[in-house]
Design a protein around this motif. Structure first.
Motif, mmCIF file in Angstrom:
data_model
loop_
_atom_site.group_PDB
_atom_site.id
_atom_site.type_symbol
_atom_site.label_atom_id
_atom_site.label_comp_id
_atom_site.label_asym_id
_atom_site.label_seq_id
_atom_site.Cartn_x
_atom_site.Cartn_y
_atom_site.Cartn_z
ATOM 1 N N MET A 1 11.504 1.433 3.212
ATOM 2 C CA MET A 1 12.315 1.529 1.635
ATOM 3 C C MET A 1 13.459 3.044 1.883
ATOM 4 O O MET A 1 12.975 3.972 2.778
ATOM 5 N N LYS B 1 19.282 -1.170 3.967
ATOM 6 C CA LYS B 1 18.954 -1.959 4.590
ATOM 7 C C LYS B 1 20.593 -3.031 4.047
ATOM 8 O O LYS B 1 21.567 -3.176 4.391
ATOM 9 N N ASP C 1 14.761 -9.503 -1.608
ATOM 10 C CA ASP C 1 14.172 -9.002 -3.126
ATOM 11 C C ASP C 1 15.095 -9.260 -4.831
ATOM 12 O O ASP C 1 14.430 -9.730 -5.674
ATOM 13 N N PHE D 1 3.952 -10.763 -5.810
ATOM 14 C CA PHE D 1 5.403 -10.222 -5.553
ATOM 15 C C PHE D 1 5.252 -10.421 -3.967
ATOM 16 O O PHE D 1 6.268 -11.322 -4.161
ATOM 17 N N ARG D 2 4.279 -9.888 -3.445
ATOM 18 C CA ARG D 2 3.974 -10.523 -1.346
ATOM 19 C C ARG D 2 4.278 -12.322 -1.467
ATOM 20 O O ARG D 2 4.801 -12.476 -0.590
ATOM 21 N N GLY E 1 10.767 -3.806 1.910
ATOM 22 C CA GLY E 1 10.623 -2.728 3.016
ATOM 23 C C GLY E 1 9.235 -3.283 3.532
ATOM 24 O O GLY E 1 8.569 -3.032 4.425
ATOM 25 N N GLY E 2 8.008 -3.965 2.495
ATOM 26 C CA GLY E 2 7.234 -4.849 2.584
ATOM 27 C C GLY E 2 6.368 -6.465 3.636
ATOM 28 O O GLY E 2 6.038 -6.337 3.579
ATOM 29 N N ARG F 1 11.905 1.949 -7.060
ATOM 30 C CA ARG F 1 10.992 1.031 -6.077
ATOM 31 C C ARG F 1 9.107 2.012 -6.959
ATOM 32 O O ARG F 1 8.903 2.744 -6.830
ATOM 33 N N LEU G 1 6.161 1.337 -5.499
ATOM 34 C CA LEU G 1 4.940 2.424 -4.272
ATOM 35 C C LEU G 1 5.763 3.193 -4.346
ATOM 36 O O LEU G 1 4.298 4.102 -4.042
ATOM 37 N N ARG H 1 3.001 1.203 8.297
ATOM 38 C CA ARG H 1 4.145 0.248 8.593
ATOM 39 C C ARG H 1 4.631 0.171 10.098
ATOM 40 O O ARG H 1 5.024 -0.831 10.792
HETATM 41 C C1 S3P Z 1 8.378 -2.608 -1.195
HETATM 42 C C2 S3P Z 1 9.991 -2.465 -0.903
HETATM 43 C C3 S3P Z 1 11.215 -2.908 -1.688
HETATM 44 C C4 S3P Z 1 10.835 -3.692 -2.685
HETATM 45 C C5 S3P Z 1 9.553 -3.850 -2.667
HETATM 46 C C6 S3P Z 1 8.483 -3.581 -2.319
HETATM 47 C C7 S3P Z 1 7.728 -2.514 0.290
HETATM 48 O O1 S3P Z 1 12.191 -3.208 -1.077
HETATM 49 O O2 S3P Z 1 10.127 -5.159 -2.001
HETATM 50 O O3 S3P Z 1 9.724 -2.122 -4.135
HETATM 51 O O4 S3P Z 1 6.709 -2.456 0.082
HETATM 52 O O5 S3P Z 1 8.092 -1.054 1.087
HETATM 53 P P1 S3P Z 1 13.840 -1.703 -0.312
HETATM 54 O O6 S3P Z 1 12.633 -1.588 1.398
HETATM 55 O O7 S3P Z 1 14.524 -2.448 -0.523
HETATM 56 O O8 S3P Z 1 12.962 -0.768 -0.715
#
Ligand code: S3P
Length: 182
Positions: A14, A18, A37, A60-61, A82-83, A120, A122, A139
């Protein structure tokens, strides 16, 4: 293995820029953007923060994986969350789509950039800085292992990052049989 696609797939923590970099890449190349997203939020008609609150991170994943799998094999810029690298199956899907580009930044830069927004889930914590440090440590190797190109974004604007990506792609293509051609 199926033939590689021609997308530019942006990965990274994050706050590494990107989405902003994808917008710049789109300006330069005219390629369409697939933003995971945004795809998940549109499908569930709900912002990401709310999806985390109501359905939880695992759901969500699952949606993230399903969105990634639904992206057509066309020349495009793919913006991952980011995940996204947390699941190896996702990394495999990204490889099929095209060239994986890691946008890098350090904890300090990420903290500064992400402090500007509160969307965000997280990072909604009493100590977001500590959270960033932990997640980043967990990560970093995943980003490194998945990436074919790495760009340091610490002192670059999204426009400069986009330029760096476009400069690296042909170099990579010259050394490997990856799909992208400018
Ligand atoms: C996440 C990053 C977010 C979004 C969610 C989880 C993560 O996207 O998918 O909040 O796990 O790092 P960005 O990387 O675009 O902020």
């Amino acid at each position: 293995m199926a033939e590689r696609g021609e997308a530019i797939v942006l990965i990274g923590f994050m706050g590494t820029g990107k989405s902003a970099t994808a917008a710049e890449l789109c300006l330069r190349t005219g390629l369409p953007i697939f933003d995971i997203d945004a795809m998940v939020a549109a499908k569930l008609k709900s912002p990401i923060t709310r999806i985390f609150e109501t359905l939880g991170e695992e759901a969500f994943r699952d949606e993230e994986t399903s969105a990634l799998g639904s992206i057509p094999r066309v020349r495009s810029v793919v913006v991952t969350g980011g995940g996204c690298v947390l699941r190896s199956a996702n990394v495999e899907l990204m490889r099929q789509l095209g060239t994986i580009v890691w946008l890098q930044a350090d904890e300090e830069t990420i903290f500064r950039r992400t402090a500007e927004r509160n969307d965000r889930p997280l990072l909604r914590s009493d100590n977001p800085r500590e959270r960033i440090a932990k997640l980043l440590a967990a990560r970093e190797d995943l980003y490194r292992d998945a990436a074919e190109i790495s760009i340091d974004t610490r002192t670059r604007t999204p426009r400069d990052v986009a330029d760096a990506v476009l400069a690296e792609l042909p170099r990579l293509a010259a050394t490997q049989s990856v799909g992208y051609s400018p």
